[in-house]
Design a protein around this motif. Structure first.
Motif, PDB file in Angstrom:
ATOM      1  N   VAL A 100       2.706 -15.766 -10.543  1.00  0.00           N
ATOM      2  CA  VAL A 100       1.352 -16.166 -10.933  1.00  0.00           C
ATOM      3  C   VAL A 100       0.581 -14.967 -11.484  1.00  0.00           C
ATOM      4  CG1 VAL A 100      -0.870 -17.080 -10.129  1.00  0.00           C
ATOM      5  CG2 VAL A 100       1.280 -18.062  -9.276  1.00  0.00           C
ATOM      6  N   SER A 101       0.505 -13.866 -10.708  1.00  0.00           N
ATOM      7  CA  SER A 101      -0.255 -12.704 -11.161  1.00  0.00           C
ATOM      8  C   SER A 101       0.167 -11.443 -10.421  1.00  0.00           C
ATOM      9  CB  SER A 101      -1.760 -12.937 -10.976  1.00  0.00           C
ATOM     10  OG  SER A 101      -2.061 -13.084  -9.609  1.00  0.00           O
ATOM     11  N   TYR A 102      -0.197 -10.294 -11.019  1.00  0.00           N
ATOM     12  CA  TYR A 102       0.124  -8.993 -10.424  1.00  0.00           C
ATOM     13  C   TYR A 102      -0.974  -8.007 -10.789  1.00  0.00           C
ATOM     14  CZ  TYR A 102       2.479  -4.618  -9.374  1.00  0.00           C
ATOM     15  OH  TYR A 102       2.795  -3.387  -8.858  1.00  0.00           O
ATOM     16  N   TYR A 103      -1.358  -7.167  -9.822  1.00  0.00           N
ATOM     17  CA  TYR A 103      -2.355  -6.125 -10.050  1.00  0.00           C
ATOM     18  C   TYR A 103      -1.890  -4.832  -9.394  1.00  0.00           C
ATOM     19  CZ  TYR A 103      -5.004 -10.284 -11.034  1.00  0.00           C
ATOM     20  OH  TYR A 103      -5.405 -11.493 -11.549  1.00  0.00           O
ATOM     21  N   TRP A 104      -2.075  -3.707 -10.108  1.00  0.00           N
ATOM     22  CA  TRP A 104      -1.745  -2.383  -9.606  1.00  0.00           C
ATOM     23  C   TRP A 104      -3.051  -1.604  -9.574  1.00  0.00           C
ATOM     24  CZ3 TRP A 104       2.045  -0.002  -7.195  1.00  0.00           C
ATOM     25  CH2 TRP A 104       2.182   1.370  -7.262  1.00  0.00           C
ATOM     26  N   VAL A 105      -3.464  -1.115  -8.409  1.00  0.00           N
ATOM     27  CA  VAL A 105      -4.792  -0.553  -8.221  1.00  0.00           C
ATOM     28  C   VAL A 105      -4.703   0.898  -7.751  1.00  0.00           C
ATOM     29  CG1 VAL A 105      -6.938  -0.794  -6.904  1.00  0.00           C
ATOM     30  CG2 VAL A 105      -5.646  -2.837  -7.569  1.00  0.00           C
ATOM     31  N   ASP A 106      -5.470   1.769  -8.394  1.00  0.00           N
ATOM     32  CA  ASP A 106      -5.622   3.141  -7.931  1.00  0.00           C
ATOM     33  C   ASP A 106      -6.798   3.156  -6.961  1.00  0.00           C
ATOM     34  OD1 ASP A 106      -6.060   5.829  -7.492  1.00  0.00           O
ATOM     35  OD2 ASP A 106      -5.872   6.388  -9.608  1.00  0.00           O
ATOM     36  N   ALA A 107      -6.516   3.270  -5.673  1.00  0.00           N
ATOM     37  CA  ALA A 107      -7.546   3.219  -4.637  1.00  0.00           C
ATOM     38  C   ALA A 107      -8.143   4.593  -4.340  1.00  0.00           C
ATOM     39  CB  ALA A 107      -6.970   2.608  -3.362  1.00  0.00           C
ATOM     40  N   GLY A 108      -7.684   5.624  -5.035  1.00  0.00           N
ATOM     41  CA  GLY A 108      -8.176   6.977  -4.794  1.00  0.00           C
ATOM     42  C   GLY A 108      -7.489   7.625  -3.611  1.00  0.00           C
ATOM     43  N   ASP A 109      -7.734   8.906  -3.437  1.00  0.00           N
ATOM     44  CA  ASP A 109      -7.161   9.672  -2.318  1.00  0.00           C
ATOM     45  C   ASP A 109      -5.653   9.519  -2.217  1.00  0.00           C
ATOM     46  OD1 ASP A 109      -9.648  10.702  -1.541  1.00  0.00           O
ATOM     47  OD2 ASP A 109     -10.053   8.960  -0.272  1.00  0.00           O
ATOM     48  N   ARG A 110      -4.984   9.486  -3.395  1.00  0.00           N
ATOM     49  CA  ARG A 110      -3.514   9.402  -3.470  1.00  0.00           C
ATOM     50  C   ARG A 110      -2.972   8.100  -2.877  1.00  0.00           C
ATOM     51  NH1 ARG A 110      -0.851  14.451  -1.155  1.00  0.00           N
ATOM     52  NH2 ARG A 110       0.914  13.461  -2.165  1.00  0.00           N
ATOM     53  N   VAL A 111      -3.762   7.032  -2.960  1.00  0.00           N
ATOM     54  CA  VAL A 111      -3.359   5.708  -2.478  1.00  0.00           C
ATOM     55  C   VAL A 111      -3.359   4.740  -3.656  1.00  0.00           C
ATOM     56  CG1 VAL A 111      -3.989   3.757  -1.000  1.00  0.00           C
ATOM     57  CG2 VAL A 111      -4.255   6.107  -0.161  1.00  0.00           C
ATOM     58  N   MET A 112      -2.306   3.948  -3.766  1.00  0.00           N
ATOM     59  CA  MET A 112      -2.239   2.885  -4.759  1.00  0.00           C
ATOM     60  C   MET A 112      -1.839   1.597  -4.056  1.00  0.00           C
ATOM     61  SD  MET A 112      -0.899   4.746  -8.194  1.00  0.00           S
ATOM     62  CE  MET A 112      -2.014   3.826  -9.248  1.00  0.00           C
ATOM     63  N   LEU A 113      -2.361   0.488  -4.573  1.00  0.00           N
ATOM     64  CA  LEU A 113      -2.100  -0.828  -3.995  1.00  0.00           C
ATOM     65  C   LEU A 113      -1.555  -1.750  -5.069  1.00  0.00           C
ATOM     66  CD1 LEU A 113      -5.591  -1.327  -2.332  1.00  0.00           C
ATOM     67  CD2 LEU A 113      -3.531  -0.507  -1.198  1.00  0.00           C
ATOM     68  N   SER A 114      -0.676  -2.635  -4.667  1.00  0.00           N
ATOM     69  CA  SER A 114      -0.269  -3.706  -5.569  1.00  0.00           C
ATOM     70  C   SER A 114      -0.517  -5.030  -4.864  1.00  0.00           C
ATOM     71  CB  SER A 114       1.202  -3.590  -5.965  1.00  0.00           C
ATOM     72  OG  SER A 114       2.040  -3.891  -4.875  1.00  0.00           O
ATOM     73  N   THR A 115      -0.933  -6.005  -5.647  1.00  0.00           N
ATOM     74  CA  THR A 115      -1.109  -7.360  -5.149  1.00  0.00           C
ATOM     75  C   THR A 115      -0.399  -8.291  -6.108  1.00  0.00           C
ATOM     76  OG1 THR A 115      -3.273  -6.809  -4.222  1.00  0.00           O
ATOM     77  CG2 THR A 115      -2.783  -9.142  -4.526  1.00  0.00           C
ATOM     78  N   SER A 116       0.469  -9.108  -5.591  1.00  0.00           N
ATOM     79  CA  SER A 116       1.160 -10.080  -6.434  1.00  0.00           C
ATOM     80  C   SER A 116       1.062 -11.456  -5.790  1.00  0.00           C
ATOM     81  CB  SER A 116       2.619  -9.680  -6.666  1.00  0.00           C
ATOM     82  OG  SER A 116       3.286  -9.437  -5.456  1.00  0.00           O
ATOM     83  N   VAL A 117       0.988 -12.469  -6.653  1.00  0.00           N
ATOM     84  CA  VAL A 117       0.830 -13.842  -6.190  1.00  0.00           C
ATOM     85  C   VAL A 117       1.916 -14.699  -6.829  1.00  0.00           C
ATOM     86  CG1 VAL A 117      -0.720 -15.829  -6.082  1.00  0.00           C
ATOM     87  CG2 VAL A 117      -1.659 -13.508  -5.944  1.00  0.00           C
ATOM     88  N   ARG A 130       0.862  -1.186   0.000  1.00  0.00           N
ATOM     89  CA  ARG A 130       0.000   0.000   0.000  1.00  0.00           C
ATOM     90  C   ARG A 130       0.894   1.230   0.000  1.00  0.00           C
ATOM     91  NH1 ARG A 130      -5.260   1.755   2.002  1.00  0.00           N
ATOM     92  NH2 ARG A 130      -5.056   3.887   2.792  1.00  0.00           N
ATOM     93  N   TYR A 131       0.726   2.046  -1.022  1.00  0.00           N
ATOM     94  CA  TYR A 131       1.498   3.276  -1.166  1.00  0.00           C
ATOM     95  C   TYR A 131       0.581   4.464  -0.916  1.00  0.00           C
ATOM     96  CZ  TYR A 131       4.893   0.315  -3.579  1.00  0.00           C
ATOM     97  OH  TYR A 131       5.790  -0.670  -3.902  1.00  0.00           O
ATOM     98  N   GLU A 132       0.935   5.336   0.009  1.00  0.00           N
ATOM     99  CA  GLU A 132       0.159   6.534   0.309  1.00  0.00           C
ATOM    100  C   GLU A 132       0.938   7.772  -0.117  1.00  0.00           C
ATOM    101  OE1 GLU A 132      -0.747   6.280   4.488  1.00  0.00           O
ATOM    102  OE2 GLU A 132      -2.196   4.664   4.170  1.00  0.00           O
ATOM    103  N   GLY A 133       0.224   8.845  -0.445  1.00  0.00           N
ATOM    104  CA  GLY A 133       0.866  10.087  -0.850  1.00  0.00           C
ATOM    105  C   GLY A 133       1.338  10.078  -2.289  1.00  0.00           C
ATOM    106  N   VAL A 134       0.718   9.279  -3.138  1.00  0.00           N
ATOM    107  CA  VAL A 134       1.106   9.170  -4.539  1.00  0.00           C
ATOM    108  C   VAL A 134       0.898  10.522  -5.210  1.00  0.00           C
ATOM    109  CG1 VAL A 134       0.649   7.993  -6.717  1.00  0.00           C
ATOM    110  CG2 VAL A 134       0.480   6.736  -4.554  1.00  0.00           C
ATOM    111  N   THR A 135       1.919  11.006  -5.916  1.00  0.00           N
ATOM    112  CA  THR A 135       1.845  12.335  -6.520  1.00  0.00           C
ATOM    113  C   THR A 135       1.236  12.340  -7.915  1.00  0.00           C
ATOM    114  OG1 THR A 135       4.101  12.187  -7.385  1.00  0.00           O
ATOM    115  CG2 THR A 135       3.819  13.140  -5.177  1.00  0.00           C
ATOM    116  N   ASP A 136       1.298  11.236  -8.653  1.00  0.00           N
ATOM    117  CA  ASP A 136       0.730  11.158 -10.004  1.00  0.00           C
ATOM    118  C   ASP A 136       0.394   9.699 -10.294  1.00  0.00           C
ATOM    119  OD1 ASP A 136       0.181  11.090 -12.762  1.00  0.00           O
ATOM    120  OD2 ASP A 136       1.735  12.556 -13.248  1.00  0.00           O
ATOM    121  N   SER A 137      -0.863   9.336 -10.049  1.00  0.00           N
ATOM    122  CA  SER A 137      -1.244   7.929 -10.183  1.00  0.00           C
ATOM    123  C   SER A 137      -1.194   7.444 -11.623  1.00  0.00           C
ATOM    124  CB  SER A 137      -2.632   7.691  -9.585  1.00  0.00           C
ATOM    125  OG  SER A 137      -3.600   8.479 -10.251  1.00  0.00           O
TER     126      SER A 137
END
Length: 94
Positions: A36-53, A7-14
């Motif tokens: 197996v897999s990877y996802y990069w998600v813009d969660a809004g409010d300058r937050v981005m998430l990555s999930t990898s398996v 979980r990344y907070e304070g993202v300046t340019d999603s």
């Protein structure tokens, strides 16, 4: 399987972070044994998430190292804060 969530907070340019992740980081992850897999998600409010398996913990740990290096070398201005990293075995999937 083993998963890692960052979980990344304070993202300046999603949009730019997404572009760089798609073009530069995802190809690196695909080379990790057990990927197996990877996802990069813009969660809004300058937050981005990555999930990898991965098939195993070793692959997941390698991805954490690669992510830290890639962020340091390519995304430091876009992801100024260190991520919250959570990892563990997958106990259910759909």
């Amino acid at each position: 399987m083993y998963a890692v969530v960052r979980r990344y907070e304070g993202v300046t340019d999603s949009a730019e972070a997404g572009r760089l992740v798609a073009e530069g980081f995802v190809p690196l992850l695909r080379q990790v044994p057990g990927f197996v897999s990877y996802y990069w998600v813009d969660a809004g409010d300058r937050v981005m998430l990555s999930t990898s398996v991965y098939e195993d913990q070793a692959g997941a740990e390698e991805s954490v190292k690669r992510a830290a290096d890639f962020v340091r070398d390519n995304l430091a201005s876009l992801l100024p804060n260190p991520p919250q990293v959570t990892a563990g075995p997958v106990v259910a999937a759909g």
